[in-house]
Design a protein around this motif. Structure first.
Motif, mmCIF file in Angstrom:
data_model
loop_
_atom_site.group_PDB
_atom_site.id
_atom_site.type_symbol
_atom_site.label_atom_id
_atom_site.label_comp_id
_atom_site.label_asym_id
_atom_site.label_seq_id
_atom_site.Cartn_x
_atom_site.Cartn_y
_atom_site.Cartn_z
ATOM 1 N N THR A 46 20.739 88.977 66.265
ATOM 2 C CA THR A 46 19.623 88.083 65.924
ATOM 3 C C THR A 46 19.494 87.850 64.425
ATOM 4 O OG1 THR A 46 18.146 90.011 65.931
ATOM 5 C CG2 THR A 46 18.313 88.732 67.974
ATOM 6 N N ARG A 47 20.097 88.718 63.616
ATOM 7 C CA ARG A 47 19.986 88.550 62.164
ATOM 8 C C ARG A 47 20.920 87.459 61.670
ATOM 9 N NH1 ARG A 47 20.036 95.005 60.476
ATOM 10 N NH2 ARG A 47 18.163 95.573 61.652
ATOM 11 N N ILE A 48 20.480 86.762 60.646
ATOM 12 C CA ILE A 48 21.266 85.677 60.068
ATOM 13 C C ILE A 48 21.699 86.096 58.664
ATOM 14 C CG2 ILE A 48 21.327 83.239 59.455
ATOM 15 C CD1 ILE A 48 20.973 83.733 62.422
ATOM 16 N N TYR A 49 23.017 86.073 58.422
ATOM 17 C CA TYR A 49 23.569 86.409 57.116
ATOM 18 C C TYR A 49 24.407 85.228 56.615
ATOM 19 C CZ TYR A 49 22.385 91.273 58.182
ATOM 20 O OH TYR A 49 21.713 92.431 58.492
ATOM 21 N N PRO A 50 24.693 85.202 55.323
ATOM 22 C CA PRO A 50 25.600 84.160 54.817
ATOM 23 C C PRO A 50 26.966 84.219 55.487
ATOM 24 C CG PRO A 50 24.466 85.256 52.998
ATOM 25 C CD PRO A 50 24.153 86.035 54.229
ATOM 26 N N SER A 51 27.406 85.434 55.818
ATOM 27 C CA SER A 51 28.656 85.576 56.565
ATOM 28 C C SER A 51 28.414 85.206 58.020
ATOM 29 C CB SER A 51 29.185 87.013 56.461
ATOM 30 O OG SER A 51 28.213 87.925 56.934
ATOM 31 N N SER A 52 29.455 85.187 58.803
ATOM 32 C CA SER A 52 29.348 84.659 60.169
ATOM 33 C C SER A 52 28.512 85.533 61.103
ATOM 34 C CB SER A 52 30.753 84.487 60.759
ATOM 35 O OG SER A 52 31.456 85.714 60.726
ATOM 36 N N ASN A 53 28.375 86.836 60.817
ATOM 37 C CA ASN A 53 27.634 87.753 61.680
ATOM 38 C C ASN A 53 28.153 87.703 63.116
ATOM 39 O OD1 ASN A 53 25.690 89.730 62.199
ATOM 40 N ND2 ASN A 53 24.184 88.223 62.869
ATOM 41 N N LEU A 54 29.473 87.806 63.245
ATOM 42 C CA LEU A 54 30.123 87.774 64.554
ATOM 43 C C LEU A 54 30.944 89.043 64.751
ATOM 44 C CD1 LEU A 54 31.513 84.117 64.512
ATOM 45 C CD2 LEU A 54 29.481 84.924 65.730
ATOM 46 N N LEU A 55 30.996 89.499 65.988
ATOM 47 C CA LEU A 55 31.875 90.603 66.363
ATOM 48 C C LEU A 55 32.785 90.112 67.473
ATOM 49 C CD1 LEU A 55 30.868 94.316 66.830
ATOM 50 C CD2 LEU A 55 32.509 93.234 68.365
ATOM 51 N N ARG A 56 34.073 90.288 67.292
ATOM 52 C CA ARG A 56 35.040 89.830 68.292
ATOM 53 C C ARG A 56 35.645 91.017 69.032
ATOM 54 N NH1 ARG A 56 39.406 86.111 65.616
ATOM 55 N NH2 ARG A 56 39.409 87.820 64.092
ATOM 56 N N ALA A 57 35.692 90.914 70.354
ATOM 57 C CA ALA A 57 36.387 91.889 71.192
ATOM 58 C C ALA A 57 37.596 91.174 71.795
ATOM 59 C CB ALA A 57 35.473 92.417 72.290
ATOM 60 N N CYS A 58 38.778 91.613 71.423
ATOM 61 C CA CYS A 58 40.008 90.937 71.833
ATOM 62 C C CYS A 58 40.823 91.844 72.748
ATOM 63 C CB CYS A 58 40.854 90.570 70.612
ATOM 64 S SG CYS A 58 39.956 89.624 69.349
ATOM 65 N N LEU A 59 41.250 91.315 73.867
ATOM 66 C CA LEU A 59 42.087 92.068 74.797
ATOM 67 C C LEU A 59 43.540 91.662 74.584
ATOM 68 C CD1 LEU A 59 42.269 94.062 77.159
ATOM 69 C CD2 LEU A 59 41.991 92.122 78.718
ATOM 70 N N PHE A 60 44.366 92.623 74.160
ATOM 71 C CA PHE A 60 45.774 92.380 73.879
ATOM 72 C C PHE A 60 46.654 93.107 74.889
ATOM 73 C CE2 PHE A 60 44.031 91.565 69.627
ATOM 74 C CZ PHE A 60 44.775 90.465 69.215
ATOM 75 N N GLU A 61 47.827 92.539 75.131
ATOM 76 C CA GLU A 61 48.900 93.238 75.832
ATOM 77 C C GLU A 61 49.957 93.540 74.789
ATOM 78 O OE1 GLU A 61 50.837 95.295 78.523
ATOM 79 O OE2 GLU A 61 49.104 94.139 79.225
#
Length: 392
Positions: A226-241
């Motif tokens: 919910t917080r807004i920062y100048p940066s993207s404020n994103l977290l990515r979860a990536c599933l790799f093989e």
């Protein structure tokens, strides 16, 4: 090998991680009932939010008549009882308890209190407890071999808490990252980008801090808070093989770190040392042993060596000081190579005996659990040798 990679370059908090993992889970049926077994009447919603023109999941929890808010908080033992009595799957229950155990250990050091006296404020709120449980439940629904994580990123300045205005990184975050050797990057962004619950979750689930190698990206979940920062404020979860032709990366699963505590004792009775060792194993240390030594003036003595995980260290130190005459000890952090271990069961003419299967690449070994074999021998009135020699 399936690897989940958590990109926490914009920080991490429990709801961001839950929202990102939600994007990897094909089916969340049953999650609401599980969470309601922790806090009756609660609900959750997954909506879409936009951060820097990128769409992401936003996970929110609603709690009617919330009693355990950030102002009043909850005692650690109460949270443990609620999680243990919940309908969460066993792996999710274990992971949730691990997260709060990590938080409690950090608070013990910061406030100088016993674990059972720890009183959580923000991280003890119903919303945080539910979000941690949701993260654990979503992970239990995924099939993966390991979790890798990027270095964590935090901001600067201060954060307002129930204990007053505190510096960023918050003390609990700093202690967790220090204890679990979590790499961190500090930025000029004003505000808290790593919350204690986020740091504890990473400490509980991450198998390493590196990027996947020679890997095919299969799916990505993006979460935000919910917080807004100048940066993207994103977290990515990536599933790799990951490819099977990466021997260095493949062997990482057999490496970990262990805390080694050593102290010399020359004025304790055998009974006192025996009792100390019993208490150490009850506390969950991985191993403990005495070695005969000679100290100055040729006095016979013993060297006590204890191997434990970082989250067990404070308890082990307290136990040694309490139950022996030791007034100091040596501490090292050592890398070790271990075989992967998983529970197994073997059949005998006398019933089923518990065992442990150990694997290293193409090498596999199975060891019978002594206590299980002992119990089976006593039940059938036979020698324990018969149990070991009559495996089917």
């Amino acid at each position: 090998m399936k690897t989940i990679y958590l990109d926490c370059s914009s920080g991490v908090c429990a709801d961001m991680l839950t929202a990102a993992l939600y994007g990897l889970v094909p089916d969340d049926r049953g999650l609401l009932e599980e969470l309601q077994s922790v806090v009756p009447g609660c609900s959750y919603a997954v909506t879409t939010a936009e951060r820097n023109a990128i769409r992401a999941n936003l996970f929110t929890v609603n709690v009617p008549e919330q009693h355990h808010d950030g102002a009043h908080g909850t005692h650690y033992p109460d949270i443990v009882r609620r999680i243990q009595g919940s309908a969460l799957p066993a792996p999710a229950k274990e992971m949730s308890l691990r997260v709060y155990g990590i938080l409690a250990d950090a608070e013990c050091v910061i406030h100088g209190k016993a674990k059972e006296d720890i009183h959580f404020h923000e991280v003890g709120s119903d919303r945080t407890v539910l979000t941690v449980c949701a993260t654990a439940s979503l992970l239990s629904r995924l099939t993966y071999d390991r979790i890798l994580c990027s270095p964590l990123t935090d901001g600067t300045g201060t954060v307002k808490t129930a204990h007053g205005i505190l510096p960023v990184p918050a003390p609990a975050v700093s202690k967790i990252c220090e204890t679990y050797t979590i790499p961190m990057t500090l930025t000029d962004v004003e505000g808290e980008m790593i919350t204690p619950s986020g740091a504890a979750l990473i400490a509980a689930v991450a198998d390493g801090f590196a990027r996947p190698q020679n890997a095919v990206l299969q799916k990505t979940g993006i979460g935000t808070g919910t917080r807004i920062y100048p940066s993207s404020n994103l977290l990515r979860a990536c599933l790799f093989e990951e490819g099977a032709d990466c021997p260095v990366e493949h062997k990482e699963q057999y490496h970990d770190q262990i805390i080694v505590l050593t102290t010399n004792i020359d004025d304790c009775t055998a009974e006192e040392m025996s009792f100390c060792m019993e208490q150490l194993f009850k506390a969950g240390v991985r191993d403990a042993f005495f070695t005969p030594i000679f100290m100055k003036k040729s006095r016979p003595a013993y060297s006590l060596t204890v191997l434990c995980k970082p989250e067990q260290e404070e308890t082990a130190v307290h136990t040694i000081f309490l139950h022996t005459s030791s007034v100091g000890m040596r501490r090292t952090v050592e890398d070790r190579i271990i075989m992967e271990r998983e529970p197994a069961e073997l059949e005998t003419p006398y019933g089923t005996v518990k065992a442990k299967k150990c694997t290293y690449e193409d090498i596999s070994k199975v060891y019978i659990e002594y206590e299980s074999a002992k119990e089976l021998a006593e039940e059938n009135g036979v020698s324990i040798t018969n149990i070991y020699r009559n495996l089917k």
